[in-house]
Design an enzyme around this catalytic site. Structure first.
Site, PDB file in Angstrom:
ATOM      1  N   HIS A   2     -16.285 -52.247 -65.493  1.00 54.00           N
ATOM      2  CA  HIS A   2     -15.774 -53.229 -67.605  1.00 54.00           C
ATOM      3  C   HIS A   2     -16.732 -54.913 -66.122  1.00 54.00           C
ATOM      4  O   HIS A   2     -16.375 -54.812 -65.463  1.00 54.00           O
ATOM      5  CB  HIS A   2     -14.457 -53.166 -67.085  1.00 54.00           C
ATOM      6  CG  HIS A   2     -13.875 -52.126 -67.460  1.00 54.00           C
ATOM      7  ND1 HIS A   2     -13.658 -51.050 -66.953  1.00 54.00           N
ATOM      8  CD2 HIS A   2     -13.246 -52.030 -68.685  1.00 54.00           C
ATOM      9  CE1 HIS A   2     -13.012 -49.983 -67.616  1.00 54.00           C
ATOM     10  NE2 HIS A   2     -12.580 -51.168 -69.229  1.00 54.00           N
TER      11      HIS A   2
ATOM     12  N   LYS B 237     -11.825 -58.776 -65.039  1.00 57.67           N
ATOM     13  CA  LYS B 237     -10.883 -57.242 -65.037  1.00 57.67           C
ATOM     14  C   LYS B 237     -10.546 -57.278 -62.900  1.00 57.67           C
ATOM     15  O   LYS B 237     -11.500 -55.868 -62.757  1.00 57.67           O
ATOM     16  CB  LYS B 237     -11.172 -56.229 -66.441  1.00 57.67           C
ATOM     17  CG  LYS B 237     -10.498 -54.847 -66.192  1.00 57.67           C
ATOM     18  CD  LYS B 237     -10.907 -53.694 -66.718  1.00 57.67           C
ATOM     19  CE  LYS B 237      -9.254 -52.572 -66.964  1.00 57.67           C
ATOM     20  NZ  LYS B 237      -8.320 -53.564 -67.075  1.00 57.67           N
TER      21      LYS B 237
END
Length: 342
Positions: A225, A229
């Site tokens: 990601h 994140k």
């Protein structure tokens, strides 16, 4: 989704699936590598039967452009902007009001040619009550930050406004308890991507119908990601939980998290233009004697899949309200089961 055999599944739907679980799990890092791309398909057929009949008039009445208004909180964020664009394309009215942090109070955000005024925490209840009075078919969409989840849910519950929440984090048990006690309409889901939710549902069905089918198999998991994140994917945790029920021994702290942009481009294969917004997952299973392997893979670039799913959740909730259906917490499985997505 790739694998070396075909499986066809059908069963009555379970309204609470693993990926909607309120359990918290600790995550860490391990070493895993993506394998070469092998295009073998695993078709999964799911039979989902609606639990209630929907009136044709009610369905038509909540099609875009029929009085629904949404207020997107967190409109300055990437997901908030993506939802506004998707809702605007669908003909849903966007209220020019949003909630943000104290530092954002008074700012104006322009999206799709609309100027949206951001209000800080101090005036939220007064502003929301006023907007709800002016727009009685208002549905709030929440894409804020984890630390605001519980306060926001308490506010929506107090005012009595229906809402769709895609924000993750916060105290999830408290979140559900607050909304259940208030008896208001809500769709709460940490995963708004309709197709990803369908895949997760298929995994849950397989785990329930064939427990232990992968006993003895080893599992490697890697997910990538955007660098912002910091925690592991809730989707990955949900899929892993299914594999555990299928007999695989695996600790959540073995997940390898790829957050370095260079690795994402060179090793994972993320397109450079989507390094700042993507979700790539790979699950690799190997038999004890190393003669059999399975791979499950799902890759998402950008945020449109989540934004479109959010708009479908809004339309779903609006229909439930007009049908005077049960005032309760719904999830994306309920939206999928309805079968009226665009």
């Amino acid at each position: 989704l790739t694998a070396s055999s075909s499986v066809f599944l059908t069963r009555p739907v379970n309204p609470r699936l693993a990926f909607a679980s309120r359990k918290n799990q600790t995550l860490g890092r391990s070493r895993v590598s993506f394998q070469g791309s092998v295009k073998r398909r695993l078709p999964v057929v799911i039979s989902m039967t609606a639990t209630e009949e929907s009136g044709e008039k009610a369905v038509k009445s909540v099609l875009p452009g029929h009085g629904i208004s949404i207020m997107v909180n967190g409109c300055s964020g990437k997901m908030g902007k993506a939802v506004i664009k998707a809702a605007d394309s669908a003909g849903v009215n966007i209220v020019p009001t949003s909630f943000g942090s104290a530092a954002e109070a008074g700012q104006t955000v322009e999206v799709c040619g609309k100027e949206i005024t951001v209000h800080g925490p101090a005036e939220r209840e007064k502003v929301l009550s006023s907007v709800f009075e002016k727009h009685p078919e208002l549905i709030v969409v929440d894409y804020t930050i984890p630390s605001a989840v519980n306060d926001n849910a308490e506010l929506y519950s107090k005012v009595g406004v229906p809402f769709v929440m895609g924000t993750t984090g916060g105290d999830r048990n408290k979140l559900y308890e607050t909304v259940e006690k208030a008896k208001i309409y809500a769709v709460i889901s940490p995963q708004m991507g309709k197709q990803v939710v369908a895949f997760l549902a298929a995994m849950e069905i397989m785990a329930e119908q064939f427990p232990g089918a992968f006993s003895g198999y080893s599992l490697e998991v890697m997910e990538s990601h955007q660098a912002s994140k910091l925690d592991a994917s809730g989707t990955a945790k949900a899929v892993i939980s299914c594999f555990q029920e299928l007999g695989v021994s695996y600790d959540m702290d073995q997940i390898q998290l790829i957050r370095d942009p260079k690795q994402q481009i060179e090793m994972v294969g993320v397109p450079e233009e989507h390094v700042s917004g993507h979700a790539f997952h790979l699950y690799h299973l190997t038999s004890p004697d190393k003669t059999v392997s399975f791979e499950f893979q799902h890759n998402v670039c950008g945020r449109s899949i989540y934004a479109e799913g959010t708009v479908d959740a809004v339309l779903f909730l609006a229909k439930k309200i007009r049908l005077k259906a049960e005032q309760r917490i719904y999830n994306m499985i309920d939206v999928l089961r309805e079968g009226n997505m665009r």
